[in-house]
Design an enzyme around this catalytic site. Structure first.
Site, PDB file in Angstrom:
ATOM      1  N   ALA A   1     -12.066   3.585  14.429  1.00 47.16           N
ATOM      2  CA  ALA A   1     -12.442   2.971  13.344  1.00 47.16           C
ATOM      3  C   ALA A   1     -12.842   1.958  13.464  1.00 47.16           C
ATOM      4  O   ALA A   1     -13.164   0.830  13.087  1.00 47.16           O
ATOM      5  CB  ALA A   1     -11.840   3.503  11.811  1.00 47.16           C
ATOM      6  N   SER A   2     -12.156   1.782  14.955  1.00 51.11           N
ATOM      7  CA  SER A   2     -12.076  -0.430  14.919  1.00 51.11           C
ATOM      8  C   SER A   2     -13.308  -0.182  16.085  1.00 51.11           C
ATOM      9  O   SER A   2     -13.529   0.032  17.457  1.00 51.11           O
ATOM     10  CB  SER A   2     -10.611  -0.108  15.783  1.00 51.11           C
ATOM     11  OG  SER A   2     -10.691  -1.266  17.063  1.00 51.11           O
TER      12      SER A   2
ATOM     13  N   ARG B   1      -5.114  11.245  10.971  1.00 50.97           N
ATOM     14  CA  ARG B   1      -5.603  10.884  11.926  1.00 50.97           C
ATOM     15  C   ARG B   1      -4.916  12.226  12.629  1.00 50.97           C
ATOM     16  O   ARG B   1      -5.651  13.123  13.748  1.00 50.97           O
ATOM     17  CB  ARG B   1      -5.731  10.214  12.381  1.00 50.97           C
ATOM     18  CG  ARG B   1      -6.462   8.666  11.324  1.00 50.97           C
ATOM     19  CD  ARG B   1      -6.035   7.205  12.290  1.00 50.97           C
ATOM     20  NE  ARG B   1      -6.560   6.521  11.698  1.00 50.97           N
ATOM     21  CZ  ARG B   1      -6.965   4.559  11.753  1.00 50.97           C
ATOM     22  NH1 ARG B   1      -6.913   4.988  12.838  1.00 50.97           N
ATOM     23  NH2 ARG B   1      -6.713   3.962  10.762  1.00 50.97           N
TER      24      ARG B   1
ATOM     25  N   ARG C   1     -10.822   7.822   9.740  1.00 46.86           N
ATOM     26  CA  ARG C   1      -9.976   6.482   9.404  1.00 46.86           C
ATOM     27  C   ARG C   1      -9.249   7.481   9.049  1.00 46.86           C
ATOM     28  O   ARG C   1      -9.026   8.817   9.137  1.00 46.86           O
ATOM     29  CB  ARG C   1     -10.638   6.113   8.630  1.00 46.86           C
ATOM     30  CG  ARG C   1     -11.565   5.064   8.781  1.00 46.86           C
ATOM     31  CD  ARG C   1     -11.967   3.534   8.209  1.00 46.86           C
ATOM     32  NE  ARG C   1     -10.849   3.154   7.146  1.00 46.86           N
ATOM     33  CZ  ARG C   1     -11.176   2.995   5.961  1.00 46.86           C
ATOM     34  NH1 ARG C   1     -12.812   3.586   5.381  1.00 46.86           N
ATOM     35  NH2 ARG C   1     -10.204   2.800   4.736  1.00 46.86           N
TER      36      ARG C   1
ATOM     37  N   CYS D   1     -12.995  -7.246  10.664  1.00 51.24           N
ATOM     38  CA  CYS D   1     -13.064  -5.471  11.550  1.00 51.24           C
ATOM     39  C   CYS D   1     -14.500  -5.467  11.442  1.00 51.24           C
ATOM     40  O   CYS D   1     -14.974  -4.246  12.029  1.00 51.24           O
ATOM     41  CB  CYS D   1     -12.498  -4.867   9.932  1.00 51.24           C
ATOM     42  SG  CYS D   1     -10.629  -4.227  10.416  1.00 51.24           S
TER      43      CYS D   1
ATOM     44  N   ARG E   1     -13.579  -3.224  17.966  1.00 58.10           N
ATOM     45  CA  ARG E   1     -12.074  -3.643  19.302  1.00 58.10           C
ATOM     46  C   ARG E   1     -12.006  -2.562  20.623  1.00 58.10           C
ATOM     47  O   ARG E   1     -12.608  -2.581  21.466  1.00 58.10           O
ATOM     48  CB  ARG E   1     -11.158  -3.978  18.197  1.00 58.10           C
ATOM     49  CG  ARG E   1      -9.655  -4.795  19.974  1.00 58.10           C
ATOM     50  CD  ARG E   1      -8.644  -4.848  19.074  1.00 58.10           C
ATOM     51  NE  ARG E   1      -8.416  -3.930  18.244  1.00 58.10           N
ATOM     52  CZ  ARG E   1      -7.583  -3.413  19.322  1.00 58.10           C
ATOM     53  NH1 ARG E   1      -7.469  -3.081  20.103  1.00 58.10           N
ATOM     54  NH2 ARG E   1      -7.077  -2.403  18.282  1.00 58.10           N
ATOM     55  N   ARG E   2     -11.725  -1.347  19.484  1.00 58.27           N
ATOM     56  CA  ARG E   2     -10.768  -0.617  20.876  1.00 58.27           C
ATOM     57  C   ARG E   2     -12.295   0.489  21.124  1.00 58.27           C
ATOM     58  O   ARG E   2     -12.000   0.763  22.732  1.00 58.27           O
ATOM     59  CB  ARG E   2     -10.729   0.638  19.579  1.00 58.27           C
ATOM     60  CG  ARG E   2      -9.260  -0.059  19.585  1.00 58.27           C
ATOM     61  CD  ARG E   2      -7.757   1.453  18.670  1.00 58.27           C
ATOM     62  NE  ARG E   2      -6.539   0.507  18.589  1.00 58.27           N
ATOM     63  CZ  ARG E   2      -6.208   1.118  17.385  1.00 58.27           C
ATOM     64  NH1 ARG E   2      -7.052   1.579  16.037  1.00 58.27           N
ATOM     65  NH2 ARG E   2      -5.048   0.655  16.961  1.00 58.27           N
TER      66      ARG E   2
ATOM     67  N   ARG F   1       0.833  -0.968   0.013  1.00 56.54           N
ATOM     68  CA  ARG F   1      -0.181  -0.136   0.199  1.00 56.54           C
ATOM     69  C   ARG F   1       0.876   1.384  -0.065  1.00 56.54           C
ATOM     70  O   ARG F   1       1.720   1.410   0.096  1.00 56.54           O
ATOM     71  CB  ARG F   1      -0.860   0.152   0.809  1.00 56.54           C
ATOM     72  CG  ARG F   1      -1.652  -1.040   1.569  1.00 56.54           C
ATOM     73  CD  ARG F   1      -2.803  -1.141   2.561  1.00 56.54           C
ATOM     74  NE  ARG F   1      -3.179   0.575   3.004  1.00 56.54           N
ATOM     75  CZ  ARG F   1      -3.507   0.638   4.426  1.00 56.54           C
ATOM     76  NH1 ARG F   1      -3.611  -0.653   5.117  1.00 56.54           N
ATOM     77  NH2 ARG F   1      -4.076   1.471   4.652  1.00 56.54           N
TER      78      ARG F   1
ATOM     79  N   SER G   1       0.650   4.291   2.006  1.00 55.78           N
ATOM     80  CA  SER G   1       0.242   5.786   3.225  1.00 55.78           C
ATOM     81  C   SER G   1       2.265   5.505   3.637  1.00 55.78           C
ATOM     82  O   SER G   1       2.855   4.336   3.363  1.00 55.78           O
ATOM     83  CB  SER G   1      -0.209   4.754   4.442  1.00 55.78           C
ATOM     84  OG  SER G   1       0.256   3.458   4.801  1.00 55.78           O
TER      85      SER G   1
ATOM     86  N   GLN H   1      -1.023  10.494   9.955  1.00 52.31           N
ATOM     87  CA  GLN H   1      -0.906  11.551   9.256  1.00 52.31           C
ATOM     88  C   GLN H   1      -2.065  12.156   9.867  1.00 52.31           C
ATOM     89  O   GLN H   1      -2.386  13.378  10.991  1.00 52.31           O
ATOM     90  CB  GLN H   1       0.287  12.034   8.748  1.00 52.31           C
ATOM     91  CG  GLN H   1       1.438  11.388   9.062  1.00 52.31           C
ATOM     92  CD  GLN H   1       1.807   9.765   8.529  1.00 52.31           C
ATOM     93  OE1 GLN H   1       1.235   9.340   8.585  1.00 52.31           O
ATOM     94  NE2 GLN H   1       2.940   9.883   9.505  1.00 52.31           N
TER      95      GLN H   1
ATOM     96  N   LYS I   1      -2.746  -7.809  10.625  1.00 52.75           N
ATOM     97  CA  LYS I   1      -3.732  -7.014  11.200  1.00 52.75           C
ATOM     98  C   LYS I   1      -4.555  -6.595  10.501  1.00 52.75           C
ATOM     99  O   LYS I   1      -6.120  -6.518  10.299  1.00 52.75           O
ATOM    100  CB  LYS I   1      -3.785  -6.612  12.430  1.00 52.75           C
ATOM    101  CG  LYS I   1      -3.740  -4.751  12.151  1.00 52.75           C
ATOM    102  CD  LYS I   1      -3.900  -4.106  13.315  1.00 52.75           C
ATOM    103  CE  LYS I   1      -3.883  -2.238  12.787  1.00 52.75           C
ATOM    104  NZ  LYS I   1      -3.880  -1.899  14.179  1.00 52.75           N
ATOM    105  N   ASP I   2      -4.486  -6.699   9.522  1.00 53.57           N
ATOM    106  CA  ASP I   2      -5.087  -6.622   8.287  1.00 53.57           C
ATOM    107  C   ASP I   2      -5.426  -7.396   7.775  1.00 53.57           C
ATOM    108  O   ASP I   2      -6.697  -7.657   6.683  1.00 53.57           O
ATOM    109  CB  ASP I   2      -4.360  -5.314   6.916  1.00 53.57           C
ATOM    110  CG  ASP I   2      -4.328  -3.444   8.069  1.00 53.57           C
ATOM    111  OD1 ASP I   2      -5.510  -3.869   8.914  1.00 53.57           O
ATOM    112  OD2 ASP I   2      -2.976  -3.297   7.046  1.00 53.57           O
TER     113      ASP I   2
END
Length: 373
Positions: free
Chosen positions: A179-180, A206, A200, A293, A182-183, A56, A58, A204, A134-135
């Protein structure tokens, strides 16, 4: 005037790569090519590129790609160059990177960050793909597999806020961007008076939103901040008891075509056995619960002296119901341990819990009171 958070983000973005300043399909510096959504890769000259890496675009993804290239150069300096100059990096835009106005739970989950990379690998446009583990979904396209995982970074989560010291310190009505699911669930279990909104974009982006006071706080993986030398942005590092991390958080995985012996020779030399075993245990837990997710699932495994210690957690999005399981056993049983822990939680929670959870997510209510743009 830029704050400490915004300045840190700007510095890290410049330090990692200027690649995102280039439009899809244009030439990139440092042996990098970019592929658009349809994977039109512009390679280096064939004589220069001995192995092609897909990633990717990013800053964090590029930092992981550069780390992989560095390790390949250290392992094979004569073949790949002492600076990795014969490792071509190809940037591939993914659906997850382009659909930033919606929570991942709304648009298909983790696979959106890997789908286009899978296509590039299967069509022989790249030789291997570098992923944040994790993705990566628990299933992979036929003909590919995860050959290697690099040594794992710190797996904990970081709480970041310019005004408050912790999740507990946030006053009622505060807004946390994440956006999680879980969190979100673990945040609301500790402080039900706050609101969690979809948040999301890359690290940087965020942090700039946080600096602009779009939200009062956010959460990021410590591993990503460390890989980009951005620890100065952190307000508090959370222990596993405060915030159990995502499955495979902090791990970098490398996916290859299963019949590509040349690439496997290079990539297998980089594998960190303890990381791969721990992540495999966690992913066995995740697969048993059919997680992505779309579901608030956390798990962490640690290997010490030939023994695996696993902690797993499943909760509903508002944090009012939590189910935990722990296992300890020999490395040889790590896959069975993950499966057994998942089955324990599934039995304790009951199938209706998972039916209700999926219905909640499908109604686009989880982790998204209103998309933050």
């Amino acid at each position: 005037m830029l704050s400490k958070i915004a300045c840190g983000a700007a510095v890290a973005l410049a330090a990692v790569s200027q690649a995102d300043a280039f439009a899809p399909g244009s030439a990139l510096p440092g042996g990098i090519a970019r592929a658009g959504a349809r994977s039109s890769i512009m390679p280096m000259m064939a004589a220069e590129a001995k192995i092609r890496l897909g990633t990717r675009g990013s800053p964090l993804a590029l930092a992981q790609a550069y780390e992989t290239r560095r390790r390949l150069a250290e392992a094979f300096p004569e073949e790949l160059g002492k600076d990795g100059e014969h490792v071509q990096i190809n940037i591939i835009n993914t659906s997850g990177d382009m659909k930033l106005d919606k929570a991942l739970s709304e648009i298909g989950g983790k696979g959106l960050f890997t789908k286009e990379l899978d296509v590039a690998l299967l069509t022989n446009e790249v030789d291997f793909c570098v992923h944040s583990m994790k993705d990566v979904p628990t299933w992979l396209p036929e003909g590919t597999h995860l050959e290697t995982m690099l040594p794992r970074e710190d797996t904990r989560d970081a709480f970041i806020s310019p005004k408050f010291s912790s999740i507990e310190a946030l006053p009622k009505g505060s807004v946390i961007g994440s956006a999680s699911l879980r969190r979100q669930a673990q945040i609301l279990a500790v402080n039900p008076g706050v609101s969690c909104v979809n948040f999301r974009g890359n690290v940087q982006t965020r942090l700039r939103k946080l600096d602009d006071e779009v939200v009062d706080a956010t959460m990021l993986a410590l591993a990503g901040l460390k890989r980009m030398s951005m620890e100065d942005c952190i307000t508090k590092i959370l222990s596993w008891d405060e915030m159990l991390p995502a499955v495979a958080q902090g791990a970098i995985g490398i996916q290859v075509r299963s019949d590509d012996e040349k690439t496997i020779k290079y990539i297998s030399a980089l594998n960190d056995d303890n990381t791969k075993k721990a992540v495999s245990c966690e992913r066995s837990f995740l697969a048993t619960l059919d997680g992505s997710c779309k579901t608030p699932i956390a798990a962490q495994a640690v290997l010490k002296d030939g023994i695996v210690h696993l902690k797993g957690l499943v909760c509903n999005p508002d944090g009012t119901k939590m189910f935990r399981a722990e296992r300890t056993g020999p490395v040889a049983d790590l896959m069975a341990m993950g499966k057994d822990a998942g089955e324990e939680i599934r039995a304790e929670a009951g199938e209706q819990f998972f039916v209700d959870l999926q219905a909640y997510v499908q109604n686009i209510q989880a982790a998204n009171t209103k998309p933050v743009k």
